[in-house]
Every structure is written in structure tokens, then in C-alpha cells.
Design a protein around this motif. Structure first.
Motif, short mmCIF file in Angstrom:
data_model
loop_
_atom_site.label_atom_id
_atom_site.label_comp_id
_atom_site.label_asym_id
_atom_site.label_seq_id
_atom_site.Cartn_x
_atom_site.Cartn_y
_atom_site.Cartn_z
N ILE A 14 -5.73 -5.87 0.13
CA ILE A 14 -5.49 -4.82 -0.80
C ILE A 14 -4.43 -3.80 -0.45
CG2 ILE A 14 -6.72 -2.98 -1.65
CD1 ILE A 14 -9.13 -4.56 -0.66
N PHE A 15 -3.95 -3.21 -1.40
CA PHE A 15 -3.00 -2.11 -1.23
C PHE A 15 -2.81 -1.31 -2.50
CE2 PHE A 15 -2.46 -4.33 2.33
CZ PHE A 15 -2.10 -5.62 2.07
N LEU A 16 -2.27 -0.21 -2.45
CA LEU A 16 -2.04 0.58 -3.66
C LEU A 16 -1.18 1.85 -3.67
CD1 LEU A 16 -4.87 1.49 -5.47
CD2 LEU A 16 -5.35 0.25 -3.52
N THR A 17 -1.12 2.50 -4.76
CA THR A 17 -0.39 3.76 -4.86
C THR A 17 -1.05 4.70 -5.80
OG1 THR A 17 1.49 2.41 -5.06
CG2 THR A 17 1.86 4.73 -5.39
N PHE A 18 -1.61 5.67 -5.28
CA PHE A 18 -2.26 6.60 -6.16
C PHE A 18 -1.25 7.67 -6.26
CE2 PHE A 18 -6.19 8.91 -6.78
CZ PHE A 18 -6.78 7.96 -7.54
N PHE A 19 -0.73 7.94 -7.34
CA PHE A 19 0.28 8.95 -7.37
C PHE A 19 -0.14 10.18 -8.09
CE2 PHE A 19 3.74 6.19 -6.04
CZ PHE A 19 3.87 6.91 -4.88
N LEU A 20 0.58 11.17 -7.84
CA LEU A 20 0.22 12.45 -8.43
C LEU A 20 1.09 12.67 -9.62
CD1 LEU A 20 0.85 13.76 -5.03
CD2 LEU A 20 -1.14 12.65 -5.90
N THR A 21 0.58 13.42 -10.49
CA THR A 21 1.37 13.72 -11.66
C THR A 21 2.19 14.94 -11.47
OG1 THR A 21 -0.46 13.15 -12.91
CG2 THR A 21 1.25 14.21 -14.05
N TYR A 109 -5.86 -1.26 1.67
CA TYR A 109 -6.58 -1.32 0.40
C TYR A 109 -5.74 -0.94 -0.82
CZ TYR A 109 -10.91 -1.89 3.03
OH TYR A 109 -11.90 -2.38 3.83
N ALA A 110 -4.44 -0.79 -0.60
CA ALA A 110 -3.59 -0.26 -1.67
C ALA A 110 -3.52 -1.17 -2.90
CB ALA A 110 -2.18 0.01 -1.14
N ASP A 111 -3.55 -2.47 -2.71
CA ASP A 111 -3.49 -3.35 -3.87
C ASP A 111 -4.87 -3.50 -4.48
OD1 ASP A 111 -0.83 -3.75 -3.76
OD2 ASP A 111 -0.93 -5.58 -2.57
N VAL A 112 -4.96 -3.13 -5.73
CA VAL A 112 -6.25 -3.19 -6.41
C VAL A 112 -6.20 -4.22 -7.53
CG1 VAL A 112 -7.95 -1.89 -7.74
CG2 VAL A 112 -6.68 -0.76 -5.91
#
Ligand SMILES: [Zn+2]
Length: 342
Positions: A14-21, A109-112
């Protein structure tokens, strides 16, 4: 207590990017798009990078947003303002079976993978307790100091990931840009958590609580009309002798909040009956006058995961698979809440 042999959803890695607005520092009804001024000699690549936006993910959106402001070959004009793409952990807009990246979950865990869209339309504002200069309750485990904010945050992140996998829109209100989901027993305390979208958390308690309340309420307005929940996650601290089960608070005035809290509690009851028959579960639901619960607009559920000072409760936190189990059970409860109350 959680056994370590629980059925835990096995995630493919997994991997990911939680970004902020965009910057939301006030209570505006409509969040203003975040704008930045291009520096001399700067191209899109550098501008996106310095604003924490991976080019691979945001190049097209950026060009689309700014098509009337770009020069030949999509160059930037120094001194001109450009709109930044929305960096929220938005609804997985792509279809089931796709994978989206959210950096907030950390490299591993970034990729969901978006498994299904059962929670489509639901918006969750997840508030891990404390953070920044405030570690919350501090327990001791051998040589380690267990800080409430770190353990609450890890469970909250895991819950966020579960919700996103099923199509929900999720906002991590308390956020740490470099922790991610951690599979360690000892979660090293730090003080760099921020409040959505990227605000420094003040030490003063009233200001701290108001800051996160404002963040939730601004997002609430943006998603007006959607099914929304504010979920605050804490770890209690009591005397060393007292072990406590996971329990739930709601706002006194909110019937839906009460119903939702009962659904979560019943989920825990069922899970314990299934996995540890005979254990007994004494979780409770009650109302309590808590600032964030009282002042946030969405239906609010406040969760205490256990006593960080109690030997047995500590196993619930320091064993990573137990933190995942907590997140999974909370997720199942929230799913039922959505299906029942939407
Ligand atoms: Zn707390």
C-alpha cells in the motif's frame, strides 16, 4: 482485550497521498481555492513540488485549473497567481478496483485499493485527540512513554483507510505529514501534528479545540447535504488499576449521535462475543459535554479506546494488529450507522 489472532482484513500493501486542501483559516461558507504566486524562473513542476503536490498526480488538474493563466508550453508567468489543486483526501472518484495514493498513510500504506462504494456520499471528519504540543494522556510501559495522541492517531489513520477503501470521503483533521500508519509497538512521540489543512496546533486548549472545530465546520459547509460524521478518537487515562472497555460519548441534544454511538457499541459487543466469548464487554454509551462534540456541526461520536495506564488495556494499543482490529470494528460500526441512518 483483543487477541492477536483476530481476523484482520489483510491489506495488500500500500501507499497513498492524503492531501490538504486550500487554506481554510476562517469560517467561510465556500472554501477559497488556494492560490500561490509563481516565482521567477519557476515552472509547474517546481511550483507543485514546493507546495507538496506530487507532479504525477496533480499536473493535469493544475493545467486544467489554470489554463487561462499559462504561457506558451504551459509555462508560468513570474508574479502571477495560480490556483492549487484541492489536496483533500477526497472521495475516491475513480471506480472500484482502482488504487489511489494518499501520502498521509505513509510509504507502506499509501496505496489504497478502492474495494467498493458502499460508503459513497458519506463524509467523515476524523479527529484524533490532542496532537502538536499536546500529547494527551501519557502512560508508562517499561521504558516507554505511551502518548495518547500517537496511539489515537494510528487507529484513526487505519480507520480513515478503511473508510476510503469503501468509497467514503475522509478528512484527517489532526494530521501528521511524516508518520503514516505505523506497525510498531512503540510509537515514538513527536509534536509536529497539524490541524487540517496544515495549521500549527496551538498549545492553549481552548484555541486548540476551537481550531479543529472550525476546520470540521468549514468542511461541513462544503459538503452540506451529504451524510456526515465527526468522529473523535481518544485514549483515556485513569488510575493504573482501572481497565476500561472501549466506550462512546455523544452530544446530549443529538438523537442520531446517540443512535450512532449505540450502533458502534453493539458492534464491539458482537465482535467480542465472537472473538472472545465469555470475556464480557462493558463498553458504555453516554452523553457528555465535550467542546468538540458540542460545537461541531456534523453528528458527533467521541470514542475512548481504553486506559493508557492500565497493563491489560495497553495491549490494545501496543500490538499493531490490535490497533487495526479497533479500526476495523469502528469501521464496521460506522458502515452500519451509514446504512441505518443515511
Ligand atoms: Zn484525550
Amino acid at each position: 482485550m483483543f487477541g492477536s489472532k483476530l481476523h484482520i482484513i489483510k491489506y495488500t500493501v500500500i501507499f497513498l497521498t492524503f492531501f490538504l486542501t486550500g487554506l481554510i483559516n476562517s469560517f467561510s461558507l465556500h472554501a477559497q481555492p488556494n492560490e500561490v504566486v509563481a516565482e521567477k524562473g519557476e515552472g509547474i513542476y517546481r511550483l507543485l513540488t514546493r507546495n507538496g503536490l506530487p507532479v504525477s498526480q496533480y499536473l493535469e488538474v493544475f493545467v486544467e485549473l489554470n489554463k487561462d493563466r499559462l504561457g506558451p508550453g504551459n509555462s508560468l508567468y513570474a508574479g502571477r497567481k495560480y490556483k492549487l489543486p484541492d489536496k483533500t483526501a477526497e472521495t475516491p472518484s475513480k471506480s472500484t478496483g482502482t488504487t489511489r495514493r494518499f501520502e498521509i498513510f505513509g510509504e507502506k500504506y499509501a496505496d489504497v485499493e478502492i474495494i467498493d462504494e458502499q460508503l459513497k456520499g458519506a463524509v467523515y471528519h476524523l479527529v484524533a485527540g490532542h496532537g502538536g504540543p499536546d500529547p494527551g494522556a501519557v502512560g508508562r510501559y517499561g521504558e516507554w512513554q505511551l502518548c495518547e495522541d500517537e496511539y489515537a492517531y494510528d487507529v484513526t489513520l487505519r480507520l480513515a483507510r478503511n473508510l476510503i477503501q469503501h468509497g467514503a470521503t475522509v478528512y484527517m483533521i489532526t494530521r501528521d505529514n511524516n508518520d503514516g500508519v505505523r506497525d510498531d509497538s512503540y510509537l515514538k512521540p513527536d509534536k509536529d501534528e497539524l490541524c487540517y489543512p496544515n495549521l500549527k496546533i496551538p498549545l492553549n486548549q481552548t484555541r486548540r479545540l476551537r481550531q479543529r472545530t472550525d476546520a470540521v465546520n468549514t468542511l461541513y459547509q462544503k459538503h452540506r447535504g451529504n451524510f456526515q460524521r465527526m468522529v473523535a478518537i481518544h485514549v483515556d487515562s485513569r488510575s493504573h488499576g482501572e481497565n476500561i472497555d472501549v466506550f462512546f460519548y455523544h452530544d446530549k441534544r443529538s438523537k442520531t449521535g446517540k443512535d450512532a454511538a449505540h450502533i458502534l457499541k453493539n458492534t464491539f459487543q458482537r465482535k467480542y462475543d465472537l472473538h472472545q466469548p465469555g470475556r464480557g464487554y462493558k463498553g458504555t454509551v453516554s452523553d457528555r459535554n465535550l467542546y468538540v462534540v458540542r460545537n461541531t456541526y456534523p453528528v458527533a461520536i467521541y470514542i475512548e479506546l481504553g486506559n493508557i495506564n492500565h497493563r491489560r488495556d495497553q495491549q490494545r494499543f501496543i500490538i499493531p494488529s490490535n490497533r487495526q482490529a479497533l479500526a476495523n470494528w469502528l469501521f464496521e460500526g460506522l458502515m452500519e450507522d451509514f446504512k441505518t441512518n443515511k
